[in-house]
Design a protein around this motif. Sequence first.
Motif, mmCIF file in Angstrom:
data_model
loop_
_atom_site.group_PDB
_atom_site.id
_atom_site.type_symbol
_atom_site.label_atom_id
_atom_site.label_comp_id
_atom_site.label_asym_id
_atom_site.label_seq_id
_atom_site.Cartn_x
_atom_site.Cartn_y
_atom_site.Cartn_z
ATOM 1 N N ALA A 60 0.703 -1.401 -0.338
ATOM 2 C CA ALA A 60 -0.549 -0.452 0.058
ATOM 3 C C ALA A 60 1.050 1.103 0.059
ATOM 4 C CB ALA A 60 -0.870 0.350 1.213
ATOM 5 N N ILE A 61 1.790 1.373 0.510
ATOM 6 C CA ILE A 61 3.111 2.222 1.427
ATOM 7 C C ILE A 61 3.407 2.051 -0.622
ATOM 8 C CG2 ILE A 61 5.212 2.698 2.058
ATOM 9 C CD1 ILE A 61 4.034 2.291 4.848
ATOM 10 N N ARG A 62 3.558 1.117 -0.976
ATOM 11 C CA ARG A 62 4.417 1.379 -2.397
ATOM 12 C C ARG A 62 3.741 1.814 -3.585
ATOM 13 N NH1 ARG A 62 4.082 -1.630 -6.219
ATOM 14 N NH2 ARG A 62 3.211 -3.170 -5.074
ATOM 15 N N GLU A 63 2.390 1.903 -3.172
ATOM 16 C CA GLU A 63 1.969 1.590 -4.380
ATOM 17 C C GLU A 63 0.936 3.347 -4.158
ATOM 18 O OE1 GLU A 63 0.441 0.565 -7.378
ATOM 19 O OE2 GLU A 63 0.864 -1.549 -7.236
ATOM 20 N N VAL A 64 0.791 3.899 -3.222
ATOM 21 C CA VAL A 64 0.675 5.535 -3.302
ATOM 22 C C VAL A 64 2.278 6.471 -3.596
ATOM 23 C CG1 VAL A 64 -1.196 5.307 -1.702
ATOM 24 C CG2 VAL A 64 1.248 5.381 -0.811
ATOM 25 N N ARG A 65 3.488 5.501 -3.263
ATOM 26 C CA ARG A 65 4.530 6.749 -3.342
ATOM 27 C C ARG A 65 4.298 6.704 -4.890
ATOM 28 N NH1 ARG A 65 8.484 8.036 -1.201
ATOM 29 N NH2 ARG A 65 10.973 8.036 -2.360
ATOM 30 N N GLU A 66 3.997 5.451 -5.338
ATOM 31 C CA GLU A 66 4.305 5.539 -7.037
ATOM 32 C C GLU A 66 2.744 6.070 -7.870
ATOM 33 O OE1 GLU A 66 5.941 1.278 -7.090
ATOM 34 O OE2 GLU A 66 4.492 0.568 -7.725
ATOM 35 N N GLU A 67 2.126 5.753 -7.264
ATOM 36 C CA GLU A 67 0.906 6.306 -8.107
ATOM 37 C C GLU A 67 0.853 8.063 -7.554
ATOM 38 O OE1 GLU A 67 -3.046 4.352 -8.430
ATOM 39 O OE2 GLU A 67 -1.914 2.432 -9.045
ATOM 40 N N ALA A 68 0.807 8.356 -6.613
ATOM 41 C CA ALA A 68 0.051 9.402 -5.991
ATOM 42 C C ALA A 68 1.277 10.122 -5.284
ATOM 43 C CB ALA A 68 -0.459 9.179 -5.096
ATOM 44 N N GLY A 69 2.251 9.770 -5.317
ATOM 45 C CA GLY A 69 3.655 10.598 -5.102
ATOM 46 C C GLY A 69 3.900 11.714 -3.894
ATOM 47 N N VAL A 70 3.189 10.251 -2.822
ATOM 48 C CA VAL A 70 3.154 10.781 -1.644
ATOM 49 C C VAL A 70 3.859 9.642 -0.181
ATOM 50 C CG1 VAL A 70 1.478 12.764 -2.628
ATOM 51 C CG2 VAL A 70 0.481 9.885 -1.264
ATOM 52 N N CYS A 71 4.053 10.502 0.635
ATOM 53 C CA CYS A 71 4.096 8.967 1.510
ATOM 54 C C CYS A 71 3.696 10.149 2.943
ATOM 55 C CB CYS A 71 5.410 8.392 1.512
ATOM 56 S SG CYS A 71 6.670 10.134 2.022
ATOM 57 N N GLY A 72 3.403 8.645 4.351
ATOM 58 C CA GLY A 72 3.035 9.761 5.662
ATOM 59 C C GLY A 72 3.814 8.401 6.340
ATOM 60 N N MET A 73 2.173 8.341 6.726
ATOM 61 C CA MET A 73 2.112 7.298 8.393
ATOM 62 C C MET A 73 1.421 6.332 7.411
ATOM 63 S SD MET A 73 4.067 7.605 10.815
ATOM 64 C CE MET A 73 3.788 6.584 11.833
ATOM 65 N N LEU A 74 1.109 5.596 7.980
ATOM 66 C CA LEU A 74 -0.239 4.821 7.342
ATOM 67 C C LEU A 74 -1.376 4.422 9.077
ATOM 68 C CD1 LEU A 74 -0.980 3.039 5.144
ATOM 69 C CD2 LEU A 74 0.226 0.767 6.157
ATOM 70 N N GLY A 75 -1.995 3.738 8.727
ATOM 71 C CA GLY A 75 -2.778 3.990 9.742
ATOM 72 C C GLY A 75 -3.653 2.887 10.072
ATOM 73 N N ARG A 76 -5.023 2.681 10.167
ATOM 74 C CA ARG A 76 -5.739 1.533 10.087
ATOM 75 C C ARG A 76 -6.093 0.903 9.396
ATOM 76 N NH1 ARG A 76 -8.767 6.298 11.079
ATOM 77 N NH2 ARG A 76 -11.000 6.564 10.300
ATOM 78 N N CYS A 77 -6.782 -0.284 8.146
ATOM 79 C CA CYS A 77 -7.277 -0.953 8.152
ATOM 80 C C CYS A 77 -8.355 -0.891 8.603
ATOM 81 C CB CYS A 77 -7.168 -2.401 7.860
ATOM 82 S SG CYS A 77 -7.081 -3.174 6.934
ATOM 83 N N LEU A 78 -8.714 -0.457 6.715
ATOM 84 C CA LEU A 78 -10.752 -0.465 6.577
ATOM 85 C C LEU A 78 -10.893 -1.533 5.740
ATOM 86 C CD1 LEU A 78 -11.167 2.476 5.287
ATOM 87 C CD2 LEU A 78 -11.331 2.471 7.444
ATOM 88 N N GLY A 79 -12.966 -2.297 6.039
ATOM 89 C CA GLY A 79 -13.345 -3.080 5.425
ATOM 90 C C GLY A 79 -12.889 -3.884 4.747
ATOM 91 N N ASN A 80 -13.842 -4.879 3.959
ATOM 92 C CA ASN A 80 -13.195 -6.381 2.927
ATOM 93 C C ASN A 80 -14.710 -6.157 2.317
ATOM 94 O OD1 ASN A 80 -13.107 -8.662 2.133
ATOM 95 N ND2 ASN A 80 -13.463 -9.895 3.605
ATOM 96 N N SER A 81 -14.462 -6.275 0.462
ATOM 97 C CA SER A 81 -15.828 -6.670 -0.259
ATOM 98 C C SER A 81 -14.375 -7.315 -1.759
ATOM 99 C CB SER A 81 -15.790 -5.026 -0.721
ATOM 100 O OG SER A 81 -16.534 -5.483 -2.365
ATOM 101 N N GLU A 82 -15.119 -8.321 -2.068
ATOM 102 C CA GLU A 82 -14.154 -9.156 -3.287
ATOM 103 C C GLU A 82 -15.273 -8.867 -4.160
ATOM 104 O OE1 GLU A 82 -14.348 -12.987 -1.077
ATOM 105 O OE2 GLU A 82 -12.326 -12.220 0.368
ATOM 106 N N ARG A 83 -14.471 -8.607 -5.178
ATOM 107 C CA ARG A 83 -15.169 -8.171 -6.712
ATOM 108 C C ARG A 83 -13.565 -9.544 -7.860
ATOM 109 N NH1 ARG A 83 -16.030 -3.362 -8.887
ATOM 110 N NH2 ARG A 83 -17.280 -4.529 -11.020
ATOM 111 N N GLY A 84 -13.360 -10.995 -7.005
ATOM 112 C CA GLY A 84 -12.318 -11.285 -8.245
ATOM 113 C C GLY A 84 -11.244 -11.109 -7.481
ATOM 114 N N HIS A 85 -10.901 -10.015 -6.213
ATOM 115 C CA HIS A 85 -9.957 -9.257 -5.945
ATOM 116 C C HIS A 85 -10.032 -9.146 -4.485
ATOM 117 C CE1 HIS A 85 -9.755 -7.418 -9.799
ATOM 118 N NE2 HIS A 85 -8.925 -7.366 -10.108
ATOM 119 N N ARG A 86 -8.582 -9.373 -3.801
ATOM 120 C CA ARG A 86 -8.504 -9.258 -2.058
ATOM 121 C C ARG A 86 -8.030 -8.414 -1.885
ATOM 122 N NH1 ARG A 86 -8.722 -14.427 0.222
ATOM 123 N NH2 ARG A 86 -10.960 -14.042 0.977
#
Length: 210
Positions: A60-86
């Motif tokens: 998650a940290i790597r992806e936001v750095r690559e796609e959004a050019g930001v970094c910071g403090m990773l906090g809580r994890c949110l809920g769950n929905s599956e559509r062929g991916h998890r």
Amino acid sequence: MTDMVKARNYDEDGFVKRAACICVNDDESQVLLVSSRRDSELWIVPGGGVEPNELPDMAAIREVREEAGVCGMLGRCLGNSERGHRTSVYVLVVKEEMEEWDESKVFGRKRKWFSLEEAVKQLAKHKPVQSSYVSLLLPSPDPQSPSSLAPAVNAIIEDQVDPASDPTHGSEVEEDGGLESCGERTKTPSLSKEDLSNSCPTDETTADDT
């Protein structure tokens, strides 16, 4: 980062493993979205595939750095929905914004801050699953003052909106990703009490696979 599709990484149940971040400011009143590679006028939540031997929070940290050019403090994890991916979905408090980043240079990716309400509306147009996650950050509505957002948000959260039946989704299932999370499987997003505290380090994916 190169413009290529990386090898798919599956979990033990056969789901493609993905990770994404709801990027927020310090008081969680604003959300940072990135432009879609398929349509630069549309906005999405940054995220992508988890690489082999990579933990979801690090992905998650790597992806936001690559796609959004930001970094910071990773906090809580949110809920769950599956559509062929998890997809593990986290809240990340942005502490640094780079002037240039991988996907701004390679793909012309843009980023923009939105209020929570604006972000929910923007995503609801074409990414109802992502919209439902951002809506979890909205303050509890005053029952005496119903919000104009309430019907749309409630429809998403109560699973009255089926993203798979939305004709605008067909070719962009990969971009939506299912949104997995750290908890048990549920049909609709739910908050988790888990709190990770990771600082930012320095897929089978196309770049829009959130």
